[in-house]
Design an enzyme around this catalytic site. Structure first.
Site, short mmCIF file in Angstrom:
data_model
loop_
_atom_site.label_atom_id
_atom_site.label_comp_id
_atom_site.label_asym_id
_atom_site.label_seq_id
_atom_site.Cartn_x
_atom_site.Cartn_y
_atom_site.Cartn_z
N HIS A 1 46.41 -79.56 -6.88
CA HIS A 1 45.59 -79.00 -5.79
C HIS A 1 46.25 -79.21 -4.43
O HIS A 1 45.95 -78.48 -3.48
CB HIS A 1 44.16 -79.56 -5.83
CG HIS A 1 43.99 -80.98 -5.40
ND1 HIS A 1 43.91 -82.03 -6.28
CD2 HIS A 1 43.84 -81.53 -4.17
CE1 HIS A 1 43.72 -83.16 -5.62
NE2 HIS A 1 43.68 -82.88 -4.33
N ASP B 1 46.35 -82.59 -13.10
CA ASP B 1 46.39 -82.26 -11.68
C ASP B 1 47.71 -82.75 -11.06
O ASP B 1 47.76 -83.76 -10.37
CB ASP B 1 45.20 -82.89 -10.98
CG ASP B 1 44.96 -82.33 -9.59
OD1 ASP B 1 45.84 -81.60 -9.09
OD2 ASP B 1 43.90 -82.61 -9.00
N SER C 1 45.11 -87.81 -2.17
CA SER C 1 45.44 -86.91 -3.26
C SER C 1 46.95 -86.82 -3.42
O SER C 1 47.67 -86.55 -2.47
CB SER C 1 44.88 -85.51 -2.98
OG SER C 1 43.48 -85.50 -3.05
#
Length: 749
Positions: free
Chosen positions: A86, A222, A652
């Protein structure tokens, strides 16, 4: 930094228990000062110098801020970087076309020549940080006004940053901590040639979609892969075919030896923001007004986008990143509101505030200094309360309600300057830049979709904001269109030259001031900004009270509890957190294990649901149990795991690192039950969700066939006894656990 703060930090770290989350996002300069013997007792086998050093290669040199919004880690001597899927989503989308949809199908470069450039993407390495509090704080004495104080801080910070940058190619900035009580200088080296190397298909990289977002158990791959390039001299350079893979000062070895319950974990990254010192007054405002308003607006925007994206692959690619961004924080604010209530955060805050007030009032000197801190904060929130909903609407439902509005406002300011310029080279260059900006905007924007967003957000704005807080055009035209804001959208988009590439380009070529001033979209944008500025002025006194009160509150808390580990809120600066692999009990009778496997992917498979489609090749590998060296001891393939590390947005892509400084996973999310955690850390249930590095390598190798990337990395295949939470100091980790010297691969472009 105060000695009591360092002592509190040391006590907090060495007393970590494997079943409880470990609160705190710590500045790396503080870690360097900690006692190595105590760190070894908890399982960390690196010396402080190996973690953070200004003069020598250290762990921090493998960690990057990616684009200012995520974190990445370098895993090879040739600048190979891992981050989240992402985080790389927009770069992946920009490199996708309807004919070559790598967002859907995945992509793996088998050579340097196949790697894909990404305009605008950059990474920053931290060179050093420095405490500059003594250069700033004494010069703020006697300044009462917050605006004057901020101006003085900016002046001093700029001077310090300029001095740090002088004679170098570095970027520098000064950041404030504890609401302007401490200040640190950060010096970075920024690389702007960052190329996409690989990505799994979105059915792996985003498996579970919005349904599983913020949830555990999770089975999401991810991750994405990039490479950082430098000029031939090793320094940052703009994209060029002559550039070479950059040679990092340090890269992370990658452990495929496996994880066990209780293993030590450390994250390094760039957390964006937390609000851990928010008072009960701020929590109440968030629950009652701000969060529900954001959710309502974003819910309507997502509904407007879904139909167009489903109907057209071109529109889907245009809006994929935007949709994901809107959806992520749509669900975040739903979860945060729910858990602020569920975890009684207001009650927790009120109990602390009562304790603080009692402490302050018990001593006349403390009372004079801190006694009014909470009342100032309360009064400030009361003064801003009336503008919360309208203020949220002017941003979420106005300025960024449809892309055209912000584009129009910015473009109009540039056109004004352009029209005022005298004829000449500068004016021609400005005209060319305006045309380029126009082409770029319309390449990324589908006007019929944008018009739908405009109509739906205008409708919500008019219905939910008191008329005296609405922009002027809305007050003037509400009766004329009788609440039919879709008809207003039709009129604006058909009449404004800002809504069409050809008419805007023609206007730039031959501008007309009268036509410019009467443009309907420009009027909308100008009126919205007028409301935005007006509300900022109305809220100025309240915000000043809140800021002053918070500064006193945080200062007083640290004085009240000198032995407690008070760490500064996250502010996009490098932080480390410490924890353990650990399961948790979200509610009575339920216990979540610390890992998930590929079996879970198959259990959730739903061919009729885009969020749970499993690629055919992955199913084949699963059925054959063809996991290679990436299988766990029980023969299963682990996908995700949880740990007690303290992270937030911006983390992230952060590496999850074991006690030997080896990469074991990539952090990508938090858990639903602790979504109040940015405001109040939930010690027993807060977890970081990460993708197991073995799943990452399995996808690269078995799914992508990119053995070339595996070969670049230094794989560690055996667990050291030092990984296993040793109870006493152990011999120092062998040097091969750090970066082994190996000949760099030749440049291929």
């Amino acid at each position: 930094m105060k000695k009591s703060f360092l002592l509190a930090l040391l006590l907090a770290i060495v007393s970590i228990a494997p079943v409880k989350a470990d609160e705190g996002m710590w500045l790396p300069m503080l870690i360097k000062r900690l006692n190595q013997r105590d760190l070894q007792k908890m399982g960390l086998q690196l010396t402080p110098e190996e973690i953070y050093s200004v003069n020598n290669s250290s762990l921090k040199d493998a960690i990057v801020s990616m684009g200012g919004f995520c974190t990445g880690e370098i895993v090879s001597p040739n600048g190979l970087m891992l981050t989240n899927h992402h985080c790389g989503f927009d770069a992946i989308r920009e490199n996708s076309t309807v004919e070559d949809d790598i967002l859907t199908n995945g992509f793996w470069a088998k050579s340097y020549e196949e790697e894909k450039p990404n305009e605008g993407l950059f990474v920053s390495f931290l060179v050093r940080m420095e405490d500059v509090t003594d250069q700033i704080l004494p010069q703020l004495e006697g300044i009462e006004s917050e605006s004057e104080r901020n101006a003085k801080i900016a002046e001093l910070s700029d001077a310090i940053s300029d001095q740090a940058e002088e004679g170098t190619h570095y970027d520098a900035n000064v950041k404030s901590f504890y609401v302007g009580k401490e200040f640190y200088l950060f010096v970075y080296e920024r690389f702007t040639d960052v190329r996409l190397v690989g990505t799994p298909p979105s059915s792996i990289g985003k498996y579970g979609g919005d349904t599983d977002n913020w949830m555990w158990p999770r089975q999401t791959g991810d991750f994405s892969v990039f490479r950082v390039y430098s000029g031939p001299d090793g320094k940052p350079a703009e994209y060029s075919k002559d550039n070479i893979p950059m040679k990092p000062k340090h890269f992370l070895p990658v452990s495929i030896a496996g994880l066990e319950d209780g293993d030590f974990t450390m994250t390094f990254g760039y957390p964006g923001s937390t609000d851990r010192y928010l008072t009960s007054y701020g929590v109440d405002q968030a629950i009652a007004k701000k969060n529900p308003t954001i959710v309502e607006i974003r819910d309507a925007k997502l509904a407007a986008l879904r139909g167009d994206m489903k109907a057209s692959d071109a529109v889907r690619l245009q809006y994929a990143a935007k949709y994901a961004q809107i959806a992520n924080y749509w669900k975040y604010f739903i979860g945060q509101t729910e858990q602020l209530n569920q975890n009684d955060v207001i009650g927790t805050k009120k109990r602390l505030e009562a304790q603080f007030q009692e402490w302050a009032d018990a001593d006349e000197t403390r009372k004079a200094k801190y006694g009014n801190a909470l009342s100032m904060i309360e009064e400030g929130y009361k003064e801003t309360d009336n503008n919360v909903i309208s203020g949220t609407y002017v941003i979420e439902g106005g300025l960024v309600g449809a892309d055209i509005i912000l584009f129009t406002y910015r473009m109009a300011r540039q056109i004004e300057a352009y029209m005022a310029m005298e004829a000449g080279i500068d004016k021609e260059e400005t005209k060319d830049n305006l045309k380029i900006a126009t082409a770029e905007f319309f390449e990324e924007t589908n006007i019929p979709t944008d018009k739908k967003l405009f109509a739906v957000t205008q409708d919500l704005y008019a219905k939910n904001v008191p008329i005296d807080q609405q922009p002027q055009y809305m007050r003037d035209l509400g009766d004329k269109y009788n609440g039919k804001w879709d008809k207003f959208a039709d009129k604006v988009y058909s009449k404004s030259f800002f809504t069409d590439k050809n008419t805007l380009t023609a206007f730039i070529e031959n501008p007309n001031e009268k036509k410019f001033e009467k443009d309907m979209m420009k009027e909308v944008a100008d009126d919205l900004f007028e409301i935005y500025r007006g509300q900022a002025q109305q809220n100025a006194e309240g915000r000043e009270l809140i800021t002053k009160g918070n500064r006193l509150f945080q200062e007083g808390l640290r004085e009240m509890e000198p032995n407690k580990d008070f760490y500064p809120d996250a502010n996009s600066t490098m932080r480390a957190s410490f924890g353990n692999i650990a399961n948790y009990k979200p509610r009575d009778g339920v216990t979540y294990d610390f890992y998930t496997t590929l079996e879970g992917v198959m259990d959730k498979e739903d061919p009729n649901n885009d969020e749970f489609i499993v690629p055919a090749k992955l199913k084949e590998l699963y059925e054959a149990k063809n996991y290679g060296q990436y299988a766990a001891k029980d023969g299963k393939l682990h996908v995700n795991f949880i740990s007690t590390n303290d992270i937030t947005g911006g983390n992230s892509g952060s590496p999850v690192i074991n006690g030997n400084g080896e990469l074991i996973g990539i952090a990508f999310d938090g858990n639903w039950e602790a979504m109040s955690g940015d405001i109040n850390f939930e010690k027993s249930i807060q977890r970081t969700i990460s993708v197991d590095i073995r799943y990452v390598l399995f996808i690269i190798d078995k799914m992508g066939g990119a053995q070339n990337l595996i070969d670049e990395m230094t794989l560690v295949k055996t667990r050291s006894v030092k990984d296993m939470n040793a109870k006493a100091p152990l011999p120092e980790a062998p040097r091969e656990r750090m970066n082994e010297k190996k000949e760099p691969e030749p440049a291929m472009n």
